[in-house]
Design a protein around this motif. Structure first.
Motif, short mmCIF file in Angstrom:
data_model
loop_
_atom_site.label_atom_id
_atom_site.label_comp_id
_atom_site.label_asym_id
_atom_site.label_seq_id
_atom_site.Cartn_x
_atom_site.Cartn_y
_atom_site.Cartn_z
N UNK A 111 -0.25 37.17 -22.96
CA UNK A 111 0.04 35.75 -22.84
C UNK A 111 -0.21 35.31 -21.40
N UNK A 112 -0.97 34.24 -21.19
CA UNK A 112 -1.19 33.77 -19.82
C UNK A 112 0.12 33.51 -19.08
N UNK A 113 0.15 33.86 -17.80
CA UNK A 113 1.34 33.61 -16.99
C UNK A 113 1.58 32.12 -16.82
N UNK A 114 2.85 31.76 -16.72
CA UNK A 114 3.21 30.40 -16.29
C UNK A 114 3.09 30.34 -14.77
N UNK A 115 2.97 29.14 -14.19
CA UNK A 115 2.75 29.06 -12.73
C UNK A 115 3.82 29.74 -11.90
N UNK A 116 5.09 29.61 -12.29
CA UNK A 116 6.18 30.21 -11.54
C UNK A 116 6.83 31.31 -12.37
N UNK A 117 7.00 32.47 -11.75
CA UNK A 117 7.55 33.63 -12.46
C UNK A 117 8.92 33.33 -13.07
N UNK A 118 9.74 32.55 -12.35
CA UNK A 118 11.09 32.28 -12.83
C UNK A 118 11.09 31.41 -14.09
N UNK A 119 9.95 30.82 -14.42
CA UNK A 119 9.87 30.01 -15.63
C UNK A 119 9.32 30.79 -16.83
N UNK A 120 9.09 32.08 -16.64
CA UNK A 120 8.56 32.91 -17.74
C UNK A 120 9.57 32.96 -18.88
N UNK A 121 9.19 32.57 -20.10
CA UNK A 121 10.13 32.58 -21.22
C UNK A 121 10.40 34.01 -21.70
N UNK A 122 11.59 34.26 -22.17
CA UNK A 122 11.94 35.57 -22.70
C UNK A 122 11.07 35.96 -23.88
N UNK A 123 10.76 34.97 -24.75
CA UNK A 123 10.08 35.33 -25.99
C UNK A 123 8.65 35.79 -25.75
N UNK A 124 7.93 35.16 -24.81
CA UNK A 124 6.56 35.60 -24.56
C UNK A 124 6.55 36.95 -23.85
N UNK A 125 7.49 37.15 -22.92
CA UNK A 125 7.62 38.46 -22.27
C UNK A 125 7.87 39.55 -23.31
N UNK A 126 8.83 39.29 -24.18
CA UNK A 126 9.20 40.28 -25.19
C UNK A 126 8.05 40.55 -26.15
#
Length: 264
Positions: free
Chosen positions: A98-113
């Motif tokens: 999944x492409x990264x969001x601009x800021x790491x702190x905005x990364x959603x749990x569901x896409x990471x998982x």
């Protein structure tokens, strides 16, 4: 078609094989005599890939498999064993990036998982289901598709972490499976021209200059490395990560262009 027959009468299961690297691996192992089960979440595309290979006289079937689902994985392994009589080779090619969001702190749990579940835990599920059959074959081999993202920062936090995890899983599983006669190895590609780059040809052209060998990879480059590691030519190789990256992680072309300009 290759003249090699290293997989004659081998039962082979390839995940994520509807297109791209997985499809190229399925083709290569089938051309070398393997009986290949092309698995993918996208069954229509998997069937299309399998049909194209059967038209060339190769022994290939398609089967729906979602590596994020234990039951789906176990059904695919059972189908391969039931259809081919044995399972000798497992190639783990399925992944999620999944492409990264601009800021790491905005990364959603569901896409990471999701990226970790498909890319890393999916390999775990497939190996767990396949290992007893690979051990029973007497010539079992697992080859997983990693990435240079496990080595250097090329973006994609979750995908890269998952690919790095595959390196550890490859080593620990190789140690466990060796006594059962099963070898476990990893191929780490650099940039490969697949449908993921459709519409981004300008980026691919720009990337060529970063590769010491002067080009990005093709799916067949990766398939050739997989075929070697899965074959008896690699009979004394296990727990290894083979980088197939055109020299990207060995030499920094951009650095040399600055400190040693071409022609100087």
């Amino acid at each position: 078609m290759t003249a090699l027959t290293r997989f004659q009468d081998h039962g082979v299961l390839v995940t994520g094989a509807a297109r791209g690297i997985g499809a190229a691996v399925a083709r290569r192992l089938a051309e070398e005599g393997g009986k290949v089960l092309v698995t993918d979440r996208d069954l229509p595309e998997a069937e299309k890939t399998a049909a194209g290979l059967r038209e060339q006289g190769l022994t290939v079937e398609a089967f729906e498999c979602d590596v994020a689902d234990r039951g789906s994985v176990e059904a695919a392994v059972a189908h391969a064993v039931g259809t081919f009589g044995a399972l000798d080779v497992l190639v783990n090619s399925a992944a999620s990036c999944t492409p990264d969001v601009p800021l790491f702190e905005d990364e959603p749990d569901d896409t990471w998982a999701r990226d970790l579940d498909v890319t890393l835990t999916g390999v775990y599920r497939c190996c767990r289901a396949a290992l007893p059959h690979l051990a029973a074959s007497g010539r079992g081999a697992v080859v997983s598709i990693g990435s240079v993202n496990a080595r250097l920062d090329f973006g994609n936090h979750a995908y890269s972490a998952a690919k790095a995890g595959l390196g550890s899983l490859t080593r620990t599983l190789a140690g466990h499976a060796a006594a059962r006669g099963v070898r476990v190895n990893l191929v780490e590609p650099g940039t490969v021209r697949t449908s993921a780059w459709d519409g981004r040809e300008d980026e691919l052209d720009a990337l060529r200059g970063l590769y010491p060998l002067g080009r990005v990879g093709e799916p067949a480059d990766i398939a050739a490395a997989v075929a070697f590691l899965a074959s008896r030519d690699a009979a004394w190789i296990t727990g290894t990560a083979l980088r197939v990256d055109g020299g990207l992680t060995a030499a920094h072309s951009g650095f040399h262009a600055v400190v040693r300009p071409p022609g100087v």
